[in-house]
Design a protein around this motif. Structure first.
Motif, PDB file in Angstrom:
ATOM      1  N   UNK A 125       4.856  -0.774  -0.286  1.00  0.00           N
ATOM      2  CA  UNK A 125       4.921  -1.678  -1.433  1.00  0.00           C
ATOM      3  C   UNK A 125       4.280  -0.969  -2.622  1.00  0.00           C
ATOM      4  N   UNK A 126       4.893  -1.078  -3.789  1.00  0.00           N
ATOM      5  CA  UNK A 126       4.405  -0.391  -4.989  1.00  0.00           C
ATOM      6  C   UNK A 126       3.709  -1.358  -5.948  1.00  0.00           C
ATOM      7  N   UNK A 127       2.601  -0.881  -6.527  1.00  0.00           N
ATOM      8  CA  UNK A 127       1.815  -1.665  -7.477  1.00  0.00           C
ATOM      9  C   UNK A 127       1.643  -0.896  -8.783  1.00  0.00           C
ATOM     10  N   UNK A 128       1.323  -1.632  -9.837  1.00  0.00           N
ATOM     11  CA  UNK A 128       0.950  -0.987 -11.093  1.00  0.00           C
ATOM     12  C   UNK A 128      -0.479  -0.459 -10.964  1.00  0.00           C
ATOM     13  N   UNK A 186       4.781   6.269 -11.398  1.00  0.00           N
ATOM     14  CA  UNK A 186       4.643   5.122 -12.283  1.00  0.00           C
ATOM     15  C   UNK A 186       3.766   4.028 -11.692  1.00  0.00           C
ATOM     16  N   UNK A 187       3.070   4.330 -10.609  1.00  0.00           N
ATOM     17  CA  UNK A 187       2.222   3.326  -9.984  1.00  0.00           C
ATOM     18  C   UNK A 187       1.584   3.864  -8.719  1.00  0.00           C
ATOM     19  N   UNK A 188       1.167   2.943  -7.871  1.00  0.00           N
ATOM     20  CA  UNK A 188       0.502   3.293  -6.618  1.00  0.00           C
ATOM     21  C   UNK A 188       1.278   2.663  -5.461  1.00  0.00           C
ATOM     22  N   UNK A 189       1.470   3.434  -4.407  1.00  0.00           N
ATOM     23  CA  UNK A 189       2.175   2.947  -3.219  1.00  0.00           C
ATOM     24  C   UNK A 189       1.171   2.571  -2.137  1.00  0.00           C
ATOM     25  N   UNK A 190       1.343   1.401  -1.563  1.00  0.00           N
ATOM     26  CA  UNK A 190       0.543   0.987  -0.414  1.00  0.00           C
ATOM     27  C   UNK A 190       1.396   1.166   0.841  1.00  0.00           C
ATOM     28  N   UNK A 191       0.936   2.026   1.751  1.00  0.00           N
ATOM     29  CA  UNK A 191       1.640   2.268   3.007  1.00  0.00           C
ATOM     30  C   UNK A 191       0.974   1.454   4.110  1.00  0.00           C
ATOM     31  N   UNK A 222      -2.478  -8.888  -9.348  1.00  0.00           N
ATOM     32  CA  UNK A 222      -1.715  -7.911  -8.567  1.00  0.00           C
ATOM     33  C   UNK A 222      -0.299  -7.868  -9.126  1.00  0.00           C
ATOM     34  N   UNK A 223       0.122  -6.695  -9.557  1.00  0.00           N
ATOM     35  CA  UNK A 223       1.440  -6.554 -10.185  1.00  0.00           C
ATOM     36  C   UNK A 223       2.305  -5.615  -9.343  1.00  0.00           C
ATOM     37  N   UNK A 224       3.365  -6.164  -8.792  1.00  0.00           N
ATOM     38  CA  UNK A 224       4.309  -5.360  -8.026  1.00  0.00           C
ATOM     39  C   UNK A 224       5.293  -4.687  -8.975  1.00  0.00           C
ATOM     40  N   UNK A 225       5.701  -3.485  -8.638  1.00  0.00           N
ATOM     41  CA  UNK A 225       6.684  -2.783  -9.460  1.00  0.00           C
ATOM     42  C   UNK A 225       7.825  -2.306  -8.577  1.00  0.00           C
ATOM     43  N   UNK A 226       8.970  -2.097  -9.187  1.00  0.00           N
ATOM     44  CA  UNK A 226      10.115  -1.567  -8.465  1.00  0.00           C
ATOM     45  C   UNK A 226      10.946  -0.731  -9.421  1.00  0.00           C
ATOM     46  N   UNK A 227      11.629   0.245  -8.876  1.00  0.00           N
ATOM     47  CA  UNK A 227      12.470   1.116  -9.691  1.00  0.00           C
ATOM     48  C   UNK A 227      13.726   0.366 -10.100  1.00  0.00           C
ATOM     49  N   UNK A 228      14.198   0.641 -11.302  1.00  0.00           N
ATOM     50  CA  UNK A 228      15.401  -0.028 -11.789  1.00  0.00           C
ATOM     51  C   UNK A 228      16.247   0.951 -12.583  1.00  0.00           C
ATOM     52  N   UNK A 240      22.682   5.794 -19.370  1.00  0.00           N
ATOM     53  CA  UNK A 240      21.884   5.258 -18.272  1.00  0.00           C
ATOM     54  C   UNK A 240      20.411   5.506 -18.529  1.00  0.00           C
ATOM     55  N   UNK A 241      19.589   4.527 -18.222  1.00  0.00           N
ATOM     56  CA  UNK A 241      18.142   4.686 -18.319  1.00  0.00           C
ATOM     57  C   UNK A 241      17.524   4.256 -17.009  1.00  0.00           C
ATOM     58  N   UNK A 242      16.471   4.944 -16.634  1.00  0.00           N
ATOM     59  CA  UNK A 242      15.816   4.646 -15.373  1.00  0.00           C
ATOM     60  C   UNK A 242      14.336   4.393 -15.633  1.00  0.00           C
ATOM     61  N   UNK A 243      13.755   3.511 -14.854  1.00  0.00           N
ATOM     62  CA  UNK A 243      12.344   3.238 -15.033  1.00  0.00           C
ATOM     63  C   UNK A 243      11.856   2.273 -13.989  1.00  0.00           C
ATOM     64  N   UNK A 244      10.674   1.719 -14.222  1.00  0.00           N
ATOM     65  CA  UNK A 244      10.090   0.767 -13.290  1.00  0.00           C
ATOM     66  C   UNK A 244       9.851  -0.548 -13.997  1.00  0.00           C
ATOM     67  N   UNK A 245       9.961  -1.605 -13.251  1.00  0.00           N
ATOM     68  CA  UNK A 245       9.778  -2.945 -13.785  1.00  0.00           C
ATOM     69  C   UNK A 245       8.649  -3.617 -13.028  1.00  0.00           C
ATOM     70  N   UNK A 246       7.775  -4.303 -13.752  1.00  0.00           N
ATOM     71  CA  UNK A 246       6.712  -5.057 -13.116  1.00  0.00           C
ATOM     72  C   UNK A 246       7.194  -6.464 -12.826  1.00  0.00           C
ATOM     73  N   UNK A 247       6.749  -6.986 -11.696  1.00  0.00           N
ATOM     74  CA  UNK A 247       7.070  -8.369 -11.350  1.00  0.00           C
ATOM     75  C   UNK A 247       5.953  -9.274 -11.859  1.00  0.00           C
TER      76      UNK A 247
END
Length: 247
Positions: A125-128, A186-191, A222-228, A240-247
């Motif tokens: 799971x990815x976080x900001x 663009x953030x931190x991954x929790x494994x 706690x802010x989750x992020x995902x690639x978009x 095309x543009x790529x980046x991450x979005x916070x939930x």
């Protein structure tokens, strides 16, 4: 003397012919012979047994399934629904025939070797960067222990049986949760590493993911992020543009 010379010439030619034929048969039947030798190895050892779930690593085409038959020249697998069939193959339910000699030429992963009936699976799971990681870990650990904690003792008993045959260290305590920078930067991954029975891998992964996302997403710190990826049309040109979005 003449007959002797003629006989010797015919004999030499015969040897040459037999040599060529033998070399050809060796090349043609090499895999068959190797498969027969592999069958002997399988029958006299414990590497693979009927009912085991195995994965055979082939270049760009890994094969995974439950062993339903081992014959003189081939292993027959039933392709069950697994993590690989969901993420890579996108299909399941097929009968797969693989030659026995692959045990000599490919890496073999056995999910159920001897006493082992569990594996260590992973959810990420990815976080900001400004998320409350301590709180995220506490919530996640509680969720995972409630779902997979009951399998920890079973896995330890199975692991201890393997220690009588192999040189293994003491089994670490699970679940194990670690943080590291995400691949995208663009953030931190929790494994999240946890114990799962090999037949329940997808069920546990699904339940852990749903509950963790639901509870973590409800926290303000706690802010989750995902690639978009976004696609814009400008003057008949596609951009095309790529980046991450916070939930």
């Amino acid at each position: 003397l003449i007959l002797g010379v003629a006989y010797s010439e015919n004999f030499a030619q015969s040897l040459a012919i037999f040599g060529v034929v033998g070399a050809g048969l060796t090349i043609v039947l090499k895999e068959v012979v190797l498969s027969m030798v592999a069958w002997v190895v399988l029958m006299t050892g414990s590497m693979i047994r009927l009912g085991d779930r195995i994965k055979i690593e082939k270049v760009n085409n890994p094969i995974i399934g439950d062993v339903v038959d081992i014959s003189l020249t081939k292993i027959t697998l039933y392709e069950n629904i697994t993590n690989d069939s969901v993420t890579s193959h996108k299909r399941a339910g097929r009968i797969i025939f693989v030659p026995n000699y692959l045990i000599f030429t490919s890496e073999i992963y056995n999910y159920t070797h001897l006493s082992m009936k569990t594996i260590i699976d992973l959810v990420e799971i990815n976080f900001s960067f400004d998320s409350n990681f301590g709180k995220a870990e506490t919530i996640t650990r509680e969720v995972v222990e409630n779902i997979s904690g009951r399998y920890a003792d079973m896995a330890k008993r199975q692991y201890d049986k393997l220690k009588s045959r192999y040189t293994l260290r003491n089994m670490p305590t699970y679940p194990r949760i670690v943080f590291y920078p995400s691949i995208q930067g663009d953030g931190v991954t929790m494994a999240i590493w946890y114990i799962a029975p090999y037949r329940e891998i997808l069920n546990l992964k699904s339940e852990i993911t749903k509950q963790c996302i639901t509870q973590l997403n409800a926290q303000e710190d706690i802010k989750l992020i995902y690639s978009s990826a976004s696609v814009y049309l400008e003057s008949n040109r596609k951009k095309s543009t790529f980046g991450s979005v916070q939930i």
